[in-house]
Design a protein around this motif. Structure first.
Motif, PDB file in Angstrom:
ATOM      1  N   SER A 322       0.830  -1.193   0.000  1.00 25.85           N
ATOM      2  CA  SER A 322       0.000   0.000   0.000  1.00 25.85           C
ATOM      3  C   SER A 322       0.869   1.249   0.000  1.00 25.85           C
ATOM      4  O   SER A 322       2.039   1.223   0.377  1.00 25.85           O
ATOM      5  CB  SER A 322      -0.930   0.014   1.214  1.00 25.85           C
ATOM      6  N   THR A 324       0.576   5.850   0.385  1.00 22.29           N
ATOM      7  CA  THR A 324      -0.253   6.913   0.951  1.00 22.29           C
ATOM      8  C   THR A 324      -1.441   7.183   0.035  1.00 22.29           C
ATOM      9  O   THR A 324      -1.296   7.255  -1.183  1.00 22.29           O
ATOM     10  CB  THR A 324       0.581   8.186   1.132  1.00 22.29           C
ATOM     11  N   THR A 339       6.179   3.062   3.809  1.00 19.73           N
ATOM     12  CA  THR A 339       6.684   1.694   3.710  1.00 19.73           C
ATOM     13  C   THR A 339       7.283   1.467   2.340  1.00 19.73           C
ATOM     14  O   THR A 339       6.857   2.087   1.349  1.00 19.73           O
ATOM     15  CB  THR A 339       5.577   0.660   3.962  1.00 19.73           C
ATOM     16  N   VAL A 344       8.663  -0.596   7.702  1.00 20.20           N
ATOM     17  CA  VAL A 344       7.645   0.414   7.966  1.00 20.20           C
ATOM     18  C   VAL A 344       8.325   1.549   8.725  1.00 20.20           C
ATOM     19  O   VAL A 344       8.965   1.327   9.754  1.00 20.20           O
ATOM     20  CB  VAL A 344       6.477  -0.158   8.797  1.00 20.20           C
ATOM     21  N   LEU A 805      -7.322   3.148   3.929  1.00 22.05           N
ATOM     22  CA  LEU A 805      -6.554   2.150   3.176  1.00 22.05           C
ATOM     23  C   LEU A 805      -7.503   1.471   2.202  1.00 22.05           C
ATOM     24  O   LEU A 805      -8.469   0.821   2.605  1.00 22.05           O
ATOM     25  CB  LEU A 805      -5.936   1.109   4.117  1.00 22.05           C
ATOM     26  N   VAL A 860      -1.202  -0.181   7.135  1.00 26.45           N
ATOM     27  CA  VAL A 860      -0.358  -0.436   5.971  1.00 26.45           C
ATOM     28  C   VAL A 860      -0.567  -1.879   5.529  1.00 26.45           C
ATOM     29  O   VAL A 860      -0.650  -2.793   6.368  1.00 26.45           O
ATOM     30  CB  VAL A 860       1.131  -0.191   6.311  1.00 26.45           C
TER      31      VAL A 860
END
Length: 895
Positions: A322, A324, A339, A344, A805, A860
């Motif tokens: 993933s 932003t 990440t 992370v 997300l 994330v």
């Protein structure tokens, strides 16, 4: 389309209070004006800014954004008079005056368009001795001294002779002070600007800015309320109070300045910049120049009040790793968590923590200041922090030795780490900027920082004469002391301060006012000390303002994270009337919005100014600006496509017509052509949802979607395929509202918001899936409440899209939820958890919930694992069944 909805004791006390806030009796008497020198004449003089035929013009390369200048210097005409009075009581004391109030200077300047050189500067005292040839604290009397910049100035010594001279020979309106402009690295000789003395602006000019900000804040708050008789009553009452005060204090009614429009297509010369800043200084401190004011026992003298500004901080992913959640593909936005699929990176709560995917902590480093966000580009991690921010930041001492209320006076720091060794991230550059963080973006490792800062205009010097209270003080003095007695006591006058004249001020600071008033940048050395790099934006980097009275500087700065060493690559500034506002960026253009409030005797309204900057790599160049009616709710209210900027606004205004309030409260879309040096309107559709507030906006292709709310949630679809003729396609009415809209596939739109239960008043968080494939026939496919068993619920995703997300490949959607209320047994409970859903063309499928031990900052996804990032730990869960895999142990981190 357009839709518009249709006693003697009190007198003595008032006089005494006026004297305490303004000037002593003799000074007040001298301040009486003739009809020609009244407020109207002063205002006219202040706005008389004829454009000089030979004004120097600067041009920016269309490809590089660099600046070159040609031509001569312009001049600005000012007229007025000074009235430097002095009370006899102060003159009779014979006390030795104390010289205080001088302004320090710095010679650091920046070559426009280049990385600033490291130029160490010596910090100056707040009130250094204005005569270097005399010991500190020595009276200079009426002799001529030399200030730190080498300019001659005449200090005023209180006394009978001085008072007589002041009363019989006031400074004529036509007298002029010659200001030598600063010598820049590019100039061989300093330009000269002739500035006639300007009249004081009145005894309340010093506090008018703070009062004006209060009215602006109150009206903006009322603007956000749903239309109702109560809201209209409050708006009318607010305007009535302002009109009443304006009648007594005309300075409060000015609102937006209406000076002559200047060509906004060029950078300012140093002579023009200095003259402009001097004009602002005259507006801010005009009632102090040449005046004598009392100092009371509690230590507060009369002086200008600080003006408050508050900043605004501004969110396509695959199923693998993933990223932003951003508005524009390819344009990154600052976030607390990054990440790269292997690690992370968490910048939050004063520390930078790097966690491996196996949940072991690779390293942890301390961060100073409030973390605003970070960017990851290869092996470079850029962290942005801020100190001195908010309403309770450090104070700034102002002219009359008054330590005003807590002032927003921040610095923004950009620190770049080399994280090639994740166990030992190394700082490769650390640059500090004067000013508050408004927003930022990043493209290919180049970070574009948008800063805002009120101009730090140097305060006038003063000479302080102590007063010794005599036992035989007359009865009137005793009566005035009683009238002026403050609740906390200590009302006796202990001294008088006589401020330098306008001419003396210009002679002292005129050539260096830009260096003193504008924000600087600093490098941080190995010992943590700041080394001045010079101005963030110098004269050639600042766009000539559209009008007078623009007290805020917006600055766009580029920093290449791949380059070692402190500094920045390029910068450009624009003077605006107010700070704060949305920021939107494409791959080659940056848009910055700022509010412009307008007040007059019959009403108020608010417009939004938008500045467009061209970006290419590290190069930034100002290109154009324009104005639209109303205000923007966030960055999603702007979108550029095919050379046109689409802007959604909410418009609220009130006008008093024939004794009846005529209010406008609706929303619309304006389309602006981005070609040329102005953002010209080519089309609009307005009058949407009169009486309702704008809650959410999203532009997708040729369609704009707006959500408004009062009792229900209208979702509007507007066809923007023809910029000159935007058309309202359709409208869908559903319960509740959405704060955030997210595209989730062809013809599908996700809304995140709330609905209020009319029976109980409880508010519930929900996610709605809309079919928008046909704008004329909008349809809600499904609405899913996310808070079973709670009375009230909400989500940070409503206001921060980075908290969302969404994996487009498989439709996985993860949202943070907070719920509270009483259970069936009446026990109050509060919980925060993650709601996991899957978006399909048929609706929203609930996968489950993840309950954590602490609030989740971000989520994330790396492969089939979800990482919930909290304040202190990172916890991993399997995507398939949401079972916990493990959690990082902060105690085992490497410090």
């Amino acid at each position: 389309m357009s839709v518009v909805k249709r006693g003697s004791r009190a007198g003595v006390a008032a006089v005494a209070l006026g004297l305490s806030l303004a000037v002593p009796p003799t000074a007040a008497a001298d301040g009486a004006e003739s009809a020609d020198d009244g407020p109207a004449a002063v205002s006219a003089a202040g706005s008389d800014r004829p454009a000089a035929p030979d004004r120097a013009r600067a041009t920016r390369s269309a490809t590089t954004g660099t600046i070159g200048t040609t031509g001569g210097a312009g001049d600005i005409t000012r007229r007025g008079r000074l009235s430097p009075g002095i009370p006899e009581a102060a003159a009779a004391t014979g006390a030795v005056p104390i010289v205080v109030g001088a302004i320090g200077s710095s010679s650091a300047t920046r070559v426009p368009g280049r990385r600033p050189q490291v130029v160490p500067t010596i910090p100056q005292a707040q009130n250094p001795n204005p005569n270097p040839g005399a010991p500190a604290g020595t009276a200079t009397g009426g002799s001529t001294g030399t200030d730190p910049s080498g300019n001659a100035e005449s200090a005023v010594t209180p006394g009978p002779s001085t008072q007589a001279a002041a009363e019989t020979d006031p400074a004529p309106a036509s007298s002029a002070a010659t200001v030598a402009g600063p010598v820049s690295p590019e100039a061989g000789s300093a330009p000269v600007v002739t500035l006639p003395a300007k009249a004081p602006t009145g005894p309340v000019a010093a506090i008018s800015a703070a009062v004006g900000v209060f009215f602006d804040s109150a009206s903006n708050w009322l603007t956000g309320l749903p239309a109702s008789p109560i809201t209209e009553f409050l708006e009318g009452a607010l305007l009535l109070v302002r009109r009443t005060l304006t009648t007594v204090f005309p300075e409060l009614g000015a609102g937006q300045s209406t000076g002559e429009t200047l060509a906004p297509d060029t950078g300012m010369t140093e002579a023009e910049l200095n003259a402009y800043l001097l004009e602002l200084a005259q507006q801010q401190y005009g009632d102090l120049f040449g005046q004598t004011v009392p100092v009371y026992g509690y230590g507060y003298g009369y002086g200008p009040w600080p003006v408050y500004f508050k900043s605004e901080t501004d969110g396509g992913v695959g199923s693998g790793v993933s990223d932003t959640n951003t508005q524009v593909d390819g344009v990154d936005e600052a976030d607390f968590v990054e990440t790269d699929g292997q690690y992370v990176y968490v910048a939050h709560n004063g520390r930078l923590t790097i966690v491996r995917t196996d949940l072991t902590v690779a390293s942890e480093s301390a961060l100073s200041g409030d973390v605003l966000g970070s960017y990851l580009s290869g092996d470079r991690l850029t962290v942005i922090t801020q100190t001195g921010s908010g309403w309770y930041g450090p104070t700034m001492r102002i002219a009359a030795d008054y330590w005003g209320p807590w002032q927003w006076n921040p610095q923004t720091t950009m620190t770049v780490y080399d994280v090639s060794d994740r166990t030992a991230p190394a700082v490769v550059s650390e640059t500090v900027f004067d000013g508050g963080y408004q927003s930022s973006r990043a493209v290919d490792g180049v970070v574009y920082l948008v800063l805002q800062r009120s101009l730090n205009l140097p305060a006038p010097q003063y000479i302080e004469t102590p007063v010794t209270k005599t036992s035989d003080a007359d009865e009137l003095d005793g009566q005035l002391d009683a009238l002026l007695k403050r609740p906390w006591g200590g009302s006796d006058i202990t001294a008088y301060r006589t401020y330098e004249t306008w001419d003396a001020y210009v002679a002292r600071v005129g050539s260096q006012i830009g260096n003193l008033a504008l924000p600087h940048a600093y490098a941080v050395d190995a010992d943590g000390n700041q080394v001045d790099l010079g101005l963030v934006a110098a004269a050639g980097d600042i766009v000539r303002p559209n009008s007078d009275g623009q007290p805020m500087l917006l600055t766009a700065v580029s920093v290449d994270s791949a380059r070692d060493g402190a500094g920045f690559a390029d910068s450009v500034g624009a003077l605006v009337s107010a700070g704060g506002g949305a920021v939107y960026m494409t791959a080659d253009a940056l848009y910055v919005a700022s509010n412009e409030n307008h007040y007059n005797d019959s009403g108020w309204s608010t417009d939004t100014r938008i500045d467009r900057f061209a970006v290419s790599g590290t190069e930034i160049g100002w290109r154009a600006n324009g104005v639209v009616s109303g205000t923007l709710i966030n960055q999603f209210a702007m979108d550029e496509q095919d050379g046109y900027l689409r802007v959604a606004t909410h418009t609220a205004s009130s006008q008093l017509v024939d004794g009846v309030w005529d209010s406008r409260n609706d929303s619309g879309i304006y389309i602006l052509d981005t070609a040329g040096d102005t953002l010209d309107e080519v089309g609009q559709v307005t009058g949407l949802a009169p009486g309702e507030r704008l809650y959410a906006v999203r532009f997708i292709g040729d369609t704009g979607y707006l959500v408004t709310f009062l009792q229900t949630d209208p979702l509007f679809a507007v066809d923007l395929s023809d910029p000159a003729e935007p058309v309202l396609l359709g409208e869908l009415i559903v319960p509740g509202f959405s704060n955030y809209l997210q595209p989730v596939g062809d013809g599908l739109l996700l809304g995140i918001g709330q609905e209020r239960d009319t029976a109980t008043g409880n508010t519930h968080l929900h996610a709605s899936l809309f079919d928008v494939s046909d704008g004329t026939n909008l349809n809600q496919i499904e609405r899913e409440f996310l808070d079973p068993g709670y009375q009230w619920s909400w989500s940070s995703a409503q206001f921060d899209h980075h908290a969302v997300l969404y994996s487009a490949a498989d439709g996985l959607l993860v949202l943070p939820v907070a719920g509270s209320g009483r259970d069936a047994q009446g026990v109050y409970r509060y919980d925060q958890f993650l709601k996991v859903l899957r978006v399909t063309p048929d609706g929203l499928e609930v996968v489950g919930e993840i309950h954590t031990d602490e609030p989740v900052l971000r989520t994330v996804r790396i492969g089939d694992v979800l990482y919930a990032v909290g304040d202190t730990t990172v916890t991993a869960y399997r995507v398939g069944d949401l079972t916990e895999i493990g959690s990082s142990d902060r105690a085992a981190s490497v410090l």
